[in-house]
Design a protein around this motif. Structure first.
Motif, PDB file in Angstrom:
ATOM      1  N   GLN A 438      26.782   5.801   2.017  1.00 37.57           N
ATOM      2  CA  GLN A 438      27.048   5.497   0.611  1.00 37.57           C
ATOM      3  C   GLN A 438      28.335   4.681   0.511  1.00 37.57           C
ATOM      4  OE1 GLN A 438      24.737   6.402  -1.604  1.00 37.57           O
ATOM      5  NE2 GLN A 438      23.615   7.420   0.044  1.00 37.57           N
ATOM      6  N   GLY A 439      28.377   3.792  -0.449  1.00 43.53           N
ATOM      7  CA  GLY A 439      29.587   2.996  -0.652  1.00 43.53           C
ATOM      8  C   GLY A 439      29.579   1.743   0.221  1.00 43.53           C
ATOM      9  N   LYS A 440      30.533   0.881  -0.031  1.00 40.19           N
ATOM     10  CA  LYS A 440      30.618  -0.410   0.657  1.00 40.19           C
ATOM     11  C   LYS A 440      31.282  -0.248   2.020  1.00 40.19           C
ATOM     12  CE  LYS A 440      32.231  -5.165  -0.002  1.00 40.19           C
ATOM     13  NZ  LYS A 440      30.926  -5.742   0.343  1.00 40.19           N
ATOM     14  N   ILE A 441      30.697  -0.832   3.032  1.00 36.26           N
ATOM     15  CA  ILE A 441      31.248  -0.825   4.383  1.00 36.26           C
ATOM     16  C   ILE A 441      31.903  -2.182   4.626  1.00 36.26           C
ATOM     17  CG2 ILE A 441      30.742  -0.537   6.839  1.00 36.26           C
ATOM     18  CD1 ILE A 441      30.251   1.965   5.155  1.00 36.26           C
ATOM     19  N   SER A 442      33.172  -2.172   5.005  1.00 37.24           N
ATOM     20  CA  SER A 442      33.891  -3.436   5.230  1.00 37.24           C
ATOM     21  C   SER A 442      33.419  -4.093   6.522  1.00 37.24           C
ATOM     22  CB  SER A 442      35.395  -3.180   5.300  1.00 37.24           C
ATOM     23  OG  SER A 442      35.726  -2.436   6.457  1.00 37.24           O
ATOM     24  N   GLU A 443      33.667  -5.404   6.636  1.00 40.01           N
ATOM     25  CA  GLU A 443      33.304  -6.139   7.840  1.00 40.01           C
ATOM     26  C   GLU A 443      34.065  -5.600   9.046  1.00 40.01           C
ATOM     27  OE1 GLU A 443      31.030  -8.863   8.324  1.00 40.01           O
ATOM     28  OE2 GLU A 443      30.350  -7.936   6.458  1.00 40.01           O
ATOM     29  N   GLU A 444      35.332  -5.222   8.841  1.00 41.81           N
ATOM     30  CA  GLU A 444      36.134  -4.695   9.943  1.00 41.81           C
ATOM     31  C   GLU A 444      35.536  -3.398  10.485  1.00 41.81           C
ATOM     32  OE1 GLU A 444      38.381  -7.474   7.579  1.00 41.81           O
ATOM     33  OE2 GLU A 444      37.332  -5.628   7.021  1.00 41.81           O
ATOM     34  N   GLU A 445      35.125  -2.485   9.586  1.00 35.97           N
ATOM     35  CA  GLU A 445      34.510  -1.223  10.012  1.00 35.97           C
ATOM     36  C   GLU A 445      33.201  -1.471  10.752  1.00 35.97           C
ATOM     37  OE1 GLU A 445      35.653   2.117   6.727  1.00 35.97           O
ATOM     38  OE2 GLU A 445      34.460   0.434   5.999  1.00 35.97           O
ATOM     39  N   LEU A 446      32.397  -2.391  10.216  1.00 35.30           N
ATOM     40  CA  LEU A 446      31.102  -2.703  10.823  1.00 35.30           C
ATOM     41  C   LEU A 446      31.289  -3.286  12.223  1.00 35.30           C
ATOM     42  CD1 LEU A 446      28.001  -3.014  10.474  1.00 35.30           C
ATOM     43  CD2 LEU A 446      28.439  -5.272   9.507  1.00 35.30           C
ATOM     44  N   HIS A 447      32.182  -4.261  12.333  1.00 38.07           N
ATOM     45  CA  HIS A 447      32.390  -4.917  13.621  1.00 38.07           C
ATOM     46  C   HIS A 447      33.023  -3.959  14.632  1.00 38.07           C
ATOM     47  CE1 HIS A 447      32.405  -9.162  11.589  1.00 38.07           C
ATOM     48  NE2 HIS A 447      31.232  -8.567  11.579  1.00 38.07           N
ATOM     49  N   HIS A 448      33.915  -3.101  14.178  1.00 38.47           N
ATOM     50  CA  HIS A 448      34.565  -2.151  15.077  1.00 38.47           C
ATOM     51  C   HIS A 448      33.525  -1.196  15.682  1.00 38.47           C
ATOM     52  CE1 HIS A 448      37.646   0.400  16.796  1.00 38.47           C
ATOM     53  NE2 HIS A 448      37.163   1.452  16.153  1.00 38.47           N
ATOM     54  N   ALA A 449      32.613  -0.680  14.840  1.00 39.42           N
ATOM     55  CA  ALA A 449      31.567   0.214  15.339  1.00 39.42           C
ATOM     56  C   ALA A 449      30.650  -0.511  16.311  1.00 39.42           C
ATOM     57  CB  ALA A 449      30.759   0.779  14.170  1.00 39.42           C
ATOM     58  N   ALA A 450      30.297  -1.771  15.993  1.00 44.29           N
ATOM     59  CA  ALA A 450      29.409  -2.544  16.866  1.00 44.29           C
ATOM     60  C   ALA A 450      30.083  -2.849  18.209  1.00 44.29           C
ATOM     61  CB  ALA A 450      28.992  -3.832  16.176  1.00 44.29           C
ATOM     62  N   LYS A 451      31.392  -3.107  18.172  1.00 42.72           N
ATOM     63  CA  LYS A 451      32.107  -3.388  19.428  1.00 42.72           C
ATOM     64  C   LYS A 451      32.164  -2.149  20.308  1.00 42.72           C
ATOM     65  CE  LYS A 451      34.950  -7.142  17.562  1.00 42.72           C
ATOM     66  NZ  LYS A 451      36.296  -7.524  17.059  1.00 42.72           N
ATOM     67  N   LEU A 452      32.465  -0.990  19.718  1.00 43.24           N
ATOM     68  CA  LEU A 452      32.494   0.251  20.498  1.00 43.24           C
ATOM     69  C   LEU A 452      31.129   0.569  21.090  1.00 43.24           C
ATOM     70  CD1 LEU A 452      34.760   2.583  18.301  1.00 43.24           C
ATOM     71  CD2 LEU A 452      35.338   1.533  20.493  1.00 43.24           C
ATOM     72  N   ALA A 453      30.058   0.125  20.392  1.00 42.18           N
ATOM     73  CA  ALA A 453      28.691   0.359  20.870  1.00 42.18           C
ATOM     74  C   ALA A 453      28.217  -0.750  21.804  1.00 42.18           C
ATOM     75  CB  ALA A 453      27.733   0.481  19.684  1.00 42.18           C
ATOM     76  N   TYR A 454      29.088  -1.699  22.139  1.00 44.61           N
ATOM     77  CA  TYR A 454      28.746  -2.839  22.986  1.00 44.61           C
ATOM     78  C   TYR A 454      27.559  -3.608  22.408  1.00 44.61           C
ATOM     79  CZ  TYR A 454      32.006  -1.064  26.460  1.00 44.61           C
ATOM     80  OH  TYR A 454      33.156  -0.661  27.096  1.00 44.61           O
TER      81      TYR A 454
END
Length: 596
Positions: A438-454
């Motif tokens: 729920q709520g807006k996910i920032s680009e920084e949060e999205l990219h950080h999660a994707a980077k940790l997940a390779y």
């Protein structure tokens, strides 16, 4: 709360419509317009009577023409408004029903989906509600105006000539003798059609969703044969319905036409004897037509009503099925305490236990691995932790509190689940990673999660990046890519409890390396439970549980189980050494690295 009425009677249908809370003002206005249209129609034969009895060139003046034009225009305008408003109300009712059914299906427990096919539920939302809407929009107005038209016409006919009217009314019992038994037969056929439609929809949905399995198995002829059976069943039911309609409409028309001939013949005799004027006979015939036309529409209305009653029964049954309560309970903000499983027993079917008296503790922030033969109940244990099912006996606690004391939504928000094949929904990569949040996910949060997940690197290689469409169930991505997107989704949720169900078993060696690195990032500082068949991926776990036949037969570290558990030692020999010729001591390890 919807009153439980599942016998498919008319009161159930009316009550279901009331529950949708249709616009009373629009419905009243539609009925009012229909009434005006019908009342205007009742005066036209009287006007025609006077015109025939006193016809002359002098009497047929401009005022007469204007009255006729106004009457016909009033009928047309009132009829148009009535049809529009009834269609609006019908669409309003079906939209409300679909919203309620959709909300209900989304909140049903997993056990409901175990016993009901997806296609059947889809049929409830689309087909059954459309039947109800069709009755309201296309047939309700003709029934309401037909009642007014028939009642008004009979009253006026009794005034004009009561003897001829009584002859006409003698046909009513005959018509009922035809309609009632055929109506009962139509109920049976309609229910069979709706059931068969639901089953056919379920079959087609299943086949098309697994089309790759069908093609890889050369099963097209088999599925075509199975599908044609459903089509033929629907065809046969449609033919039966056609037979009933073929009997109903012509028989009613025959009765009405015979009545018309009798009235014209008998009326002609009365006109010649002077007991009836020519204008009165013309008016009588016009009123008779205003009775015959609604009677023909009534047969269609009652056919549709039987279908709607059958659809109502199924909709009410769905609305009465028990759903999950997502909000009831304490809000859980942090799930950092240990998970305690005490005397946990569970069975899907009575007297067939899947889990038996499980007792263990998964310490907060630690890794607990679950290994053992297939069919031992490992995935079922995860389902109980997710609260998809309730234990038959025993409980699961977070610290000192039962997990059932927490609201379902807040409990599940604390869990990150990565399965053997992470499920994706049709949409973009961004939508899949942010799914359910729920709520807006920032680009920084999205990219950080994707980077940790390779996952960030391969996502940027697509022309559309995070806006890339993944296809149905993520079919446009590789298995490793789907897994990493699933891990990114779990990372973005920042769960305190992590459950991994064979998360790397179906991957190639290169993809597995990336996924293992991503999982290490995901497990860091979280209470983690891992299901694994390959011991090499979990030998460094803080605790290993060995499950077989729904029981925990051993628990401890790798070295402890190797020393104390015969079957675990056998697994270790087969998987880690691949030969019994090597000394067992070589299987003991020093803990130097995290799991996976």
């Amino acid at each position: 709360m919807l009153k439980k009425q599942t016998d498919g009677d008319l009161s159930s249908f009316i009550y279901l419509i009331k529950e949708t809370n249709p616009s009373k003002s629009k419905l009243s206005c539609a009925i009012f317009m229909s009434t005006i249209m019908t009342i205007v129609g009742l005066f036209i034969p009287l006007f025609t009577k006077n015109l025939v009895d006193h016809f002359s060139i002098h009497s047929f003046n401009q005022n007469t023409v204007m009255i006729l034009v106004i009457a016909f225009l009033a009928q047309a305008i009132a009829g148009g408004f009535s049809i529009y408003l009834l269609n609006y109300v019908g669409q309003e009712v079906v939209a409300n029903m679909r919203e309620r059914l959709l909300a209900k299906f989304l909140h049903f427990p997993i056990a409901y989906f175990d016993n009901h096919q997806t296609g059947e539920m889809t049929s409830r939302i689309i087909n059954d509600t459309a039947i109800v809407k069709n009755l309201i929009s296309n047939h309700l107005t003709s029934f309401a105006t037909g009642v007014i038209s028939i009642t008004g016409s009979i009253v006026i006919l009794l005034i004009i000539d009561w003897k001829m009217t009584m002859i006409m009314l003698c046909t009513v019992p005959l018509s009922l003798c035809i309609l009632l038994p055929l109506g009962k037969k139509m109920v049976q056929v309609s229910r069979g059609t709706q059931d068969e439609t639901a089953q056919f929809s379920a079959k087609v949905t299943q086949v098309l969703s697994e089309i790759r399995l069908v093609k890889s198995s050369n099963a097209e002829p088999l599925e075509y044969q199975n599908g044609t059976k459903g089509i033929q069943n629907l065809f046969q039911l449609g033919v039966k319905e056609g037979k009933i309609q073929a009997l109903t409409s012509p028989l009613i028309s025959l009765i009405m036409m015979a009545l018309l001939v009798v009235i014209i013949g008998y009326g002609g005799m009365r006109v010649s004897s002077g007991a009836l004027s020519a204008g009165e006979l013309v008016a009588f015939i016009l009123y008779l037509i205003q009775i015959i036309m609604p009677m023909a529409q009534f047969s269609t209305f009652f056919t549709q009503l039987q279908k709607a009653k059958g659809a109502t029964e199924r909709i009410i049954n769905a609305l009465h099925s028990k759903e999950e309560n997502h909000q009831s309970g304490t809000i859980l903000n942090k799930a950092t305490k240990p998970l305690i499983i005490k005397d946990l027993t569970f069975s899907y079917e009575e007297n067939k236990l899947v889990l038996q008296q499980l007792n263990f503790t998964a310490d907060g922030g630690k890794i607990t691995a679950i290994v053992g033969p297939s069919g031992g109940g490992k995935t079922t244990l995860f389902s109980l932790l997710e609260r998809y099912y309730r234990p038959s006996h025993g409980e699961i606690r977070l610290g000192d509190l039962s997990i059932c004391s927490f609201s379902l939504s807040s409990w599940r928000s604390q869990i990150g689940y990565v399965s053997q094949e992470s499920p994706l929904v049709s949409g973009t990569i961004r939508e899949n990673i942010c799914y359910g949040l729920q709520g807006k996910i920032s680009e920084e949060e999205l990219h950080h999660a994707a980077k940790l997940a390779y996952a960030h690197q391969f996502i940027l290689q697509f022309p559309n990046g995070y806006e890339t469409e993944v296809g149905e169930r993520g079919i446009k991505l590789s298995g490793g890519q789907r897994q990493r997107i699933g891990i990114a989704r779990a990372l973005l949720r920042n769960p305190q409890i992590l459950m991994l169900d064979e998360a790397t078993s179906s991957l190639d060696s290169k993809s597995e390396i990336y996924v293992q690195k991503a999982l290490k990032n995901l497990m860091n500082g979280r209470t983690t439970l891992v299901i694994a068949h390959r011991l090499s991926t979990v030998i460094d776990a803080d605790k290993i549980l060995f499950m077989e036949n729904g029981k925990i037969t051993g628990q401890g570290t790798h070295n402890e189980l190797l020393a104390s558990h015969d079957l675990y030692r056998e697994f270790a020999v087969e998987q880690l050494q691949l030969s019994k010729n090597h000394p067992p001591e070589s299987l003991y390890i020093e803990k130097t690295s995290p799991v996976l």
